[in-house]
Design a protein around this motif. Structure first.
Motif, PDB file in Angstrom:
ATOM      1  N   ILE A   1      -4.843  -5.767   7.469  1.00 43.40           N
ATOM      2  CA  ILE A   1      -5.337  -4.600   6.726  1.00 43.40           C
ATOM      3  C   ILE A   1      -4.716  -3.325   7.291  1.00 43.40           C
ATOM      4  CG2 ILE A   1      -7.406  -3.179   6.358  1.00 43.40           C
ATOM      5  CD1 ILE A   1      -8.992  -5.802   6.045  1.00 43.40           C
ATOM      6  N   VAL A   2      -4.697  -3.229   8.624  1.00 43.13           N
ATOM      7  CA  VAL A   2      -4.125  -2.035   9.261  1.00 43.13           C
ATOM      8  C   VAL A   2      -2.631  -1.938   8.955  1.00 43.13           C
ATOM      9  CG1 VAL A   2      -3.647  -0.925  11.474  1.00 43.13           C
ATOM     10  CG2 VAL A   2      -5.878  -1.949  11.060  1.00 43.13           C
TER      11      VAL A   2
ATOM     12  N   TYR B   1     -11.329  -8.760   2.019  1.00 40.16           N
ATOM     13  CA  TYR B   1      -9.901  -8.486   1.995  1.00 40.16           C
ATOM     14  C   TYR B   1      -9.514  -8.214   0.548  1.00 40.16           C
ATOM     15  CZ  TYR B   1      -4.878  -9.290   1.960  1.00 40.16           C
ATOM     16  OH  TYR B   1      -3.530  -9.151   1.763  1.00 40.16           O
ATOM     17  N   SER B   2      -8.877  -7.075   0.291  1.00 39.97           N
ATOM     18  CA  SER B   2      -8.444  -6.794  -1.077  1.00 39.97           C
ATOM     19  C   SER B   2      -7.092  -6.099  -1.037  1.00 39.97           C
ATOM     20  CB  SER B   2      -9.473  -5.921  -1.804  1.00 39.97           C
ATOM     21  OG  SER B   2      -9.624  -4.710  -1.123  1.00 39.97           O
ATOM     22  N   GLU B   3      -6.326  -6.373  -2.047  1.00 40.23           N
ATOM     23  CA  GLU B   3      -4.958  -5.841  -2.098  1.00 40.23           C
ATOM     24  C   GLU B   3      -4.878  -4.693  -3.097  1.00 40.23           C
ATOM     25  OE1 GLU B   3      -2.607  -9.351  -2.772  1.00 40.23           O
ATOM     26  OE2 GLU B   3      -2.701  -9.902  -0.654  1.00 40.23           O
TER      27      GLU B   3
ATOM     28  N   SER C   1      -4.487 -11.650  12.409  1.00 35.97           N
ATOM     29  CA  SER C   1      -5.839 -11.566  11.858  1.00 35.97           C
ATOM     30  C   SER C   1      -5.851 -10.686  10.611  1.00 35.97           C
ATOM     31  CB  SER C   1      -6.793 -10.985  12.900  1.00 35.97           C
ATOM     32  OG  SER C   1      -6.545  -9.615  13.061  1.00 35.97           O
ATOM     33  N   VAL C   2      -6.905 -10.844   9.829  1.00 36.66           N
ATOM     34  CA  VAL C   2      -7.038 -10.035   8.610  1.00 36.66           C
ATOM     35  C   VAL C   2      -7.155  -8.563   8.988  1.00 36.66           C
ATOM     36  CG1 VAL C   2      -8.535  -9.568   6.636  1.00 36.66           C
ATOM     37  CG2 VAL C   2      -8.026 -11.914   7.274  1.00 36.66           C
ATOM     38  N   LEU C   3      -7.843  -8.282  10.090  1.00 36.06           N
ATOM     39  CA  LEU C   3      -7.959  -6.905  10.562  1.00 36.06           C
ATOM     40  C   LEU C   3      -6.568  -6.297  10.766  1.00 36.06           C
ATOM     41  CD1 LEU C   3      -9.367  -4.437  11.875  1.00 36.06           C
ATOM     42  CD2 LEU C   3      -9.433  -5.726  14.000  1.00 36.06           C
TER      43      LEU C   3
END
Lengths: 356, 124
Positions: free
Chosen positions: A60-61, A111-113, A55-57
């Motif tokens: 991100i973590v 979502y960002s990088e 998942s995106v979550l």
């Protein structure tokens, strides 16, 4: 403020808020992008959906962890009244109380990088209390806040932080970002990841150029898969099926004989019956969001598609796990992704930092 | 004999299996002795296209094909249109937004006017 406890010197702590971002700066932080499904009344927890195996979550973590950031908490956005103290506020105060110098608030709305080091350097150079991350479309729902902003007064943390909005700085980020506001954004992120336009890497082995398979995935020799495509962990693609380019089949999903899946994402544990044509859609169980038609419908009554239950061995193991209380129901290699995990739990927390 | 004008039929409510059976029975009688029938199903009253409806539609398509006929569907709800697409029915049967469009499509076809159909294909 409470009594000063044992303080340590940790420069940065991160709080990831599952849900809409609290309004810290006095402006909507979730962005103002144009969404293809804006007319639909539902809100989609897109960041919790599995995306190429994770998942995106979770991504991100992982990304924060990859930059050396160890103190990461995931808290739910409880959406209570202004008077109620929310989980993120409690965590913020806890961090501040234990000597964390700066706190990064990350909304799961986007979502960002961004490069954490660059953001920290900018924040230090401006000597600001609050730095908000923005891109060309507006705020991204990410703020870096000096922990000392939490000090003073009997007012709520939110109102204390809002007081700093007038003197906040904006860090303009021009790298990859995605609002993740709706299934259209989710599909764009999948396509960008498959095409290598962002840092997201599919979980699995690249069996052919731009074709990834998760472990235990089974693709019939009589099925056709066109790159770029992703077949997730223990997914099955039967004979005669066609997985066209830009498609992702997430873990434990099944595409039956002769079915064509084109430019779509099939979320975990979805069964697509034989002879179907799925295009421009995100499918989860029997629910279909068709991006071309801009509709979101439940199609269980058609019998064409459905949600797959756990396999018989998994059911037996689960019941044994429940019986002995050793495993609960959340075990197994493919069940650890948080797409089905309620966001109402602290998911990642640095062990032993706060001590007892 | 060629059918002189398209036959319009209301597709039944799919939740009523008896109605579906009755519809199929009547439809079979209607097709008896016809050659190349032109048929339009008005789908506007179909609120939920379920497995029974899909099965009925496939049987009707099969029977019409046996008579070298042509079927057009008119006015499906967005949900029904999606089910038709998923089941690949819309690949073998033309679907129109309105009844009038579906009826007129046969006129163009009868008189060899393919321009309208070509335009529609390009638009879609």
């Amino acid at each position: 403020m409470g009594s000063p406890g044992p303080r340590s010197t940790v420069e940065l702590g991160t709080i990831v808020i599952a849900g809409a971002m609290p309004n810290v700066s006095g402006q909507p932080l979730s962005g103002t992008g144009k969404h293809s499904l804006s007319s639909l009344p539902r809100s989609y927890p897109v960041a919790l959906w599995e995306l190429l195996g994770k998942s995106v979550l979770q991504r991100i973590v992982d990304r924060l962890r990859g930059t050396g950031e160890q103190l990461v908490s995931v808290v739910p956005n409880e959406g209570g009244s202004a008077a109620d103290e929310e989980a993120w506020e409690r965590t913020f105060l806890e961090y501040a109380h234990h000597g964390v110098e700066r706190i990064l608030l990350v909304s799961l709305g986007a979502y960002s990088e961004f490069q954490l080091d660059d953001l920290l350097a900018f924040h230090r150079s401006t000597n600001s209390q609050v730095t908000n991350l923005t891109d060309e479309q507006g705020a991204l729902g990410i703020s870096l806040i000096e922990a000392k902003c939490a000090n003073g007064g009997a007012s709520s943390l939110r109102s204390r932080l809002s007081a700093f909005s007038s003197c906040s700085f904006t860090y303009e980020f021009n790298g990859y970002s995605n609002r993740l506001a709706d299934p259209g954004d989710y599909r764009r992120l999948v396509q960008d990841a498959l095409a290598g336009r962002c840092e997201i890497k599919p979980v699995g082995q690249e069996i052919r150029p731009s074709t990834w398979c998760g472990s235990g995935a089974r693709v019939s020799a009589l099925a056709r898969v066109f790159a770029p495509a992703y077949i997730g962990l223990r997914a099955r693609v039967h004979a005669g099926a066609l997985i066209a380019s830009g498609t992702s089949i997430e873990q434990r999903s099944e595409v039956d004989c002769g079915t064509v899946v084109q430019n779509s994402s099939i979320l975990p544990r979805t069964y697509l019956g034989p002879g179907l044509h799925v295009s421009q859609s995100v499918v989860s169980g029997s629910r279909v969001v068709h991006l071309g038609r801009k509709i979101d419908v439940e199609l269980a009554h058609t019998g064409l598609l459905s949600r797959k239950g756990p396999s018989a061995p998994s059911r037996m193991l689960e019941s044994l796990g429940s019986f002995f209380g050793a495993f609960g129901t959340d075990f197994g290699p493919g069940m650890s992704t948080p797409s089905r995990t309620p966001a109402s739990v602290d998911w990642v927390r640095s062990n032993g930092f706060f001590g007892s | 004999m060629f059918q002189s004008s398209p036959i319009l039929r209301q597709f039944p409510d799919c939740s009523n299996q008896a109605a579906c059976r009755g519809f199929l029975h009547e439809f079979e009688k209607l097709l008896l002795g016809t050659y190349r029938p032109q048929i339009v199903f008005d789908m506007s009253q179909v609120s939920q296209m379920n497995a029974t409806g899909i099965d009925l539609m496939l049987r009707c398509i099969s029977k019409i094909a046996n008579h070298d006929g042509d079927l057009r569907l008119a006015g499906p709800s967005p949900e029904t249109a999606l089910v038709l697409e998923l089941a690949q029915i819309s690949n073998v049967v033309e679907v129109f937004n309105t009844l009038q469009e579906a009826m007129e499509s046969f006129d163009g076809h009868l008189f060899g006017d393919t321009s309208r159909r070509d335009a529609r294909t390009v638009a879609s």
